[in-house]
Design an enzyme around this catalytic site. Structure first.
Site, mmCIF file in Angstrom:
data_model
loop_
_atom_site.group_PDB
_atom_site.id
_atom_site.type_symbol
_atom_site.label_atom_id
_atom_site.label_comp_id
_atom_site.label_asym_id
_atom_site.label_seq_id
_atom_site.Cartn_x
_atom_site.Cartn_y
_atom_site.Cartn_z
ATOM 1 N N TYR A 76 0.474 2.617 25.041
ATOM 2 C CA TYR A 76 -0.713 3.468 25.156
ATOM 3 C C TYR A 76 -0.568 4.487 26.289
ATOM 4 O O TYR A 76 -1.046 5.621 26.172
ATOM 5 C CB TYR A 76 -1.994 2.627 25.294
ATOM 6 C CG TYR A 76 -2.490 2.199 23.929
ATOM 7 C CD1 TYR A 76 -3.144 3.117 23.111
ATOM 8 C CD2 TYR A 76 -2.230 0.946 23.419
ATOM 9 C CE1 TYR A 76 -3.553 2.772 21.838
ATOM 10 C CE2 TYR A 76 -2.634 0.589 22.143
ATOM 11 C CZ TYR A 76 -3.290 1.505 21.357
ATOM 12 O OH TYR A 76 -3.682 1.173 20.089
ATOM 13 N N ARG A 79 1.343 7.142 24.698
ATOM 14 C CA ARG A 79 0.497 7.916 23.778
ATOM 15 C C ARG A 79 -0.431 8.846 24.562
ATOM 16 O O ARG A 79 -0.662 9.989 24.177
ATOM 17 C CB ARG A 79 -0.336 6.994 22.884
ATOM 18 C CG ARG A 79 0.492 6.279 21.819
ATOM 19 C CD ARG A 79 -0.383 5.457 20.883
ATOM 20 N NE ARG A 79 -1.289 6.308 20.095
ATOM 21 C CZ ARG A 79 -0.937 6.994 19.015
ATOM 22 N NH1 ARG A 79 0.300 6.953 18.589
ATOM 23 N NH2 ARG A 79 -1.812 7.720 18.370
ATOM 24 N N GLN A 114 -11.547 9.010 12.854
ATOM 25 C CA GLN A 114 -10.817 7.775 13.154
ATOM 26 C C GLN A 114 -9.896 7.999 14.345
ATOM 27 O O GLN A 114 -9.265 7.069 14.823
ATOM 28 C CB GLN A 114 -9.957 7.370 11.945
ATOM 29 C CG GLN A 114 -10.771 7.079 10.711
ATOM 30 C CD GLN A 114 -9.888 7.035 9.473
ATOM 31 O OE1 GLN A 114 -9.355 5.992 9.111
ATOM 32 N NE2 GLN A 114 -9.723 8.165 8.825
ATOM 33 N N ASN A 115 -9.806 9.244 14.799
ATOM 34 C CA ASN A 115 -8.848 9.572 15.856
ATOM 35 C C ASN A 115 -9.372 9.156 17.221
ATOM 36 O O ASN A 115 -10.565 9.249 17.492
ATOM 37 C CB ASN A 115 -8.540 11.074 15.850
ATOM 38 C CG ASN A 115 -7.896 11.499 14.544
ATOM 39 O OD1 ASN A 115 -7.417 10.660 13.797
ATOM 40 N ND2 ASN A 115 -7.886 12.787 14.276
ATOM 41 N N HIS A 131 -12.924 4.593 16.044
ATOM 42 C CA HIS A 131 -11.859 3.732 16.571
ATOM 43 C C HIS A 131 -11.706 3.823 18.087
ATOM 44 O O HIS A 131 -10.679 3.421 18.622
ATOM 45 C CB HIS A 131 -10.523 4.063 15.885
ATOM 46 C CG HIS A 131 -10.481 3.661 14.441
ATOM 47 N ND1 HIS A 131 -9.503 4.077 13.553
ATOM 48 C CD2 HIS A 131 -11.307 2.875 13.705
ATOM 49 C CE1 HIS A 131 -9.734 3.566 12.353
ATOM 50 N NE2 HIS A 131 -10.829 2.830 12.420
ATOM 51 N N CYS A 174 -8.862 -6.920 35.963
ATOM 52 C CA CYS A 174 -10.303 -6.674 36.074
ATOM 53 C C CYS A 174 -10.818 -7.260 37.392
ATOM 54 O O CYS A 174 -10.484 -8.398 37.741
ATOM 55 C CB CYS A 174 -10.983 -7.349 34.882
ATOM 56 S SG CYS A 174 -12.768 -7.389 34.989
ATOM 57 N N ASN A 240 -5.526 17.386 2.296
ATOM 58 C CA ASN A 240 -4.349 16.615 2.684
ATOM 59 C C ASN A 240 -3.156 17.193 1.917
ATOM 60 O O ASN A 240 -3.231 17.333 0.699
ATOM 61 C CB ASN A 240 -4.553 15.132 2.303
ATOM 62 C CG ASN A 240 -3.560 14.209 2.988
ATOM 63 O OD1 ASN A 240 -2.381 14.523 3.090
ATOM 64 N ND2 ASN A 240 -4.037 13.065 3.441
HETATM 65 P P1 OAD Z 1 -2.484 8.091 8.852
HETATM 66 O O1 OAD Z 1 -1.326 8.289 9.778
HETATM 67 O O2 OAD Z 1 -2.571 6.825 8.095
HETATM 68 O O3 OAD Z 1 -2.497 9.245 7.762
HETATM 69 C C1 OAD Z 1 -2.386 10.591 8.135
HETATM 70 C C2 OAD Z 1 -2.650 11.410 6.890
HETATM 71 O O4 OAD Z 1 -2.657 12.768 7.289
HETATM 72 C C3 OAD Z 1 -1.598 11.279 5.795
HETATM 73 O O5 OAD Z 1 -2.245 11.055 4.543
HETATM 74 C C4 OAD Z 1 -0.882 12.634 5.794
HETATM 75 O O6 OAD Z 1 -0.478 13.041 4.491
HETATM 76 C C5 OAD Z 1 -1.978 13.535 6.315
HETATM 77 N N1 OAD Z 1 -1.508 14.747 6.994
HETATM 78 C C6 OAD Z 1 -0.367 14.949 7.683
HETATM 79 N N2 OAD Z 1 -0.337 16.194 8.190
HETATM 80 C C7 OAD Z 1 -1.491 16.798 7.823
HETATM 81 C C8 OAD Z 1 -2.059 18.087 8.045
HETATM 82 N N3 OAD Z 1 -1.432 19.013 8.761
HETATM 83 N N4 OAD Z 1 -3.282 18.353 7.509
HETATM 84 C C9 OAD Z 1 -3.948 17.428 6.770
HETATM 85 N N5 OAD Z 1 -3.450 16.191 6.530
HETATM 86 C C10 OAD Z 1 -2.247 15.873 7.051
HETATM 87 O O7 OAD Z 1 -3.793 8.366 9.712
HETATM 88 P P2 OAD Z 1 -5.255 7.820 9.491
HETATM 89 O O8 OAD Z 1 -5.657 7.880 8.066
HETATM 90 O O9 OAD Z 1 -6.092 8.499 10.509
HETATM 91 O O10 OAD Z 1 -6.216 3.000 13.454
HETATM 92 O O11 OAD Z 1 -5.075 6.314 9.901
HETATM 93 C C11 OAD Z 1 -6.215 5.511 9.944
HETATM 94 C C12 OAD Z 1 -6.093 4.539 11.064
HETATM 95 O O12 OAD Z 1 -4.925 3.770 10.924
HETATM 96 C C13 OAD Z 1 -5.947 5.153 12.447
HETATM 97 O O13 OAD Z 1 -7.172 5.509 13.039
HETATM 98 C C14 OAD Z 1 -5.303 4.073 13.207
HETATM 99 C C15 OAD Z 1 -4.258 3.736 12.179
HETATM 100 O O14 OAD Z 1 -3.434 2.759 12.359
HETATM 101 C C16 OAD Z 1 -6.229 2.385 14.636
HETATM 102 O O15 OAD Z 1 -5.524 2.704 15.570
HETATM 103 C C17 OAD Z 1 -7.211 1.277 14.690
#
Ligand code: OAD
Length: 271
Positions: A76, A79, A114-115, A131, A174, A240
């Site tokens: 982290y 990140r 979700q970001n 999240h 903590c 997407n």
């Molecule tokens: P993902 O990494 O699962 O998916 C990212 C999506 O963005 C994919 O479907 C890509 O095709 C798409 N993508 C890539 N570049 C793009 C662009 N320039 N414009 C539009 N789309 C694009 O990310 P999330 O769906 O956010 O959870 O993942 C969901 C959750 O899973 C996250 O919040 C995280 C993760 O593990 C936790 O950390 C709890």
């Protein structure tokens, strides 16, 4: 920018804009893809550098932290340093512009992400984080928020660049109970923040159009919001460049969000 979009896609953007301009209640869910053009890797991208042998799902869990807290904390910290110098891209900016415009029109826009980055806020949007927030920490035992030294990660300003990664940075204990401090982020297997989730569900259930931007629609419960919206009669728009398992889409804009969103918002606000 227009020259780079195909006529077929521009026609679909126009169709989406017409639909959106004619509705009042819009719910928008963003995922890692919206920040990809800002230089933040998505979760489905392969990890790079020191972390190439790990997958996010093996690091973002309570079990991983219990097993090896230093490994997860270091990931982290990495990140945070990766995100620290990143800025919103045209997709974040377009959404902020639309939210601003909606204040003077009859539209009610709810933006849910979700970001864990803060690029929506930096662009000027009001956003619900499902999240958590990359810049917050709390105790892994007693849950007390941790407000430590800037160098220990409670604000974006304390991370400069990838060059300053310090993997030896120690774990923090903590001051109330001695438990290890952890990022205040929702890990796999953990519950979403109650208030944020309730607002998201209400907005999805009551919206007329639901827009999925840059999410793989693989991770629940967030991925279920589009289904909830559909069951309640909403139209679904997906932005997407790649296909997703989402089979309830009415309009697909298969292009990068940073390419499509400015045009979409320009057309909506012009109608
Ligand atoms: P993902 O990494 O699962 O998916 C990212 C999506 O963005 C994919 O479907 C890509 O095709 C798409 N993508 C890539 N570049 C793009 C662009 N320039 N414009 C539009 N789309 C694009 O990310 P999330 O769906 O956010 O959870 O993942 C969901 C959750 O899973 C996250 O919040 C995280 C993760 O593990 C936790 O950390 C709890």
């Amino acid at each position: 920018m227009l020259a780079e979009l195909s006529p077929a896609l521009i026609a679909e953007v126009q169709r989406a804009a017409k639909l959106l301009a004619s509705k009042q209640r819009i719910c928008i869910l963003t995922g890692a893809g919206i920040s990809a053009e800002s230089g933040i890797p998505t979760f489905r991208d392969k990890q790079t550098g020191l972390w190439e042998n790990y997958v996010a799902e093996d690091l973002a869990t309570p079990d991983a932290f219990a097993r090896d807290p230093k490994l997860v904390w270091s990931w982290y910290q990495w990140r945070r340093q990766l995100v620290a110098d990143k800025a919103p891209n045209p997709a974040h900016d377009a959404l902020a512009q639309w939210q601003y415009h909606a204040q003077s029109s009859n539209q009610q826009l709810t933006l849910i992400t979700q970001n864990v980055d803060d690029l929506h806020e930096q662009a000027g949007s009001t956003v619900i984080h499902l999240h958590g927030n990359l810049w917050s920490n709390r105790c892994s035992q007693c849950e007390t928020p941790y407000q430590g030294q800037p160098s220990q990660g409670q604000s974006r300003g304390s991370y400069n660049s990838e060059d300053s990664i310090n993997f030896d940075e120690g774990l923090i204990s903590c001051s109330h109970c001695g438990g290890y401090v952890r990022p205040d982020i929702v890990w796999f297997g953990e519950s979403l923040p109650v208030q944020a989730w309730q607002t998201a569900e209400e907005s999805a259930a009551n919206c007329e159009v639901f827009i999925c931007i840059g999410t793989s629609s693989l991770v629940y419960p967030a991925a279920g919001l589009a289904q909830l919206a559909k069951q309640n009669g909403a139209k679904i728009i997906e932005i997407n460049p790649d296909p997703t398992p989402n089979s309830i889409i009415d309009i697909t804009l298969a292009e990068k969000a940073g390419m499509v969103m400015p045009l979409l918002i320009q057309k909506i606000t012009a109608l």
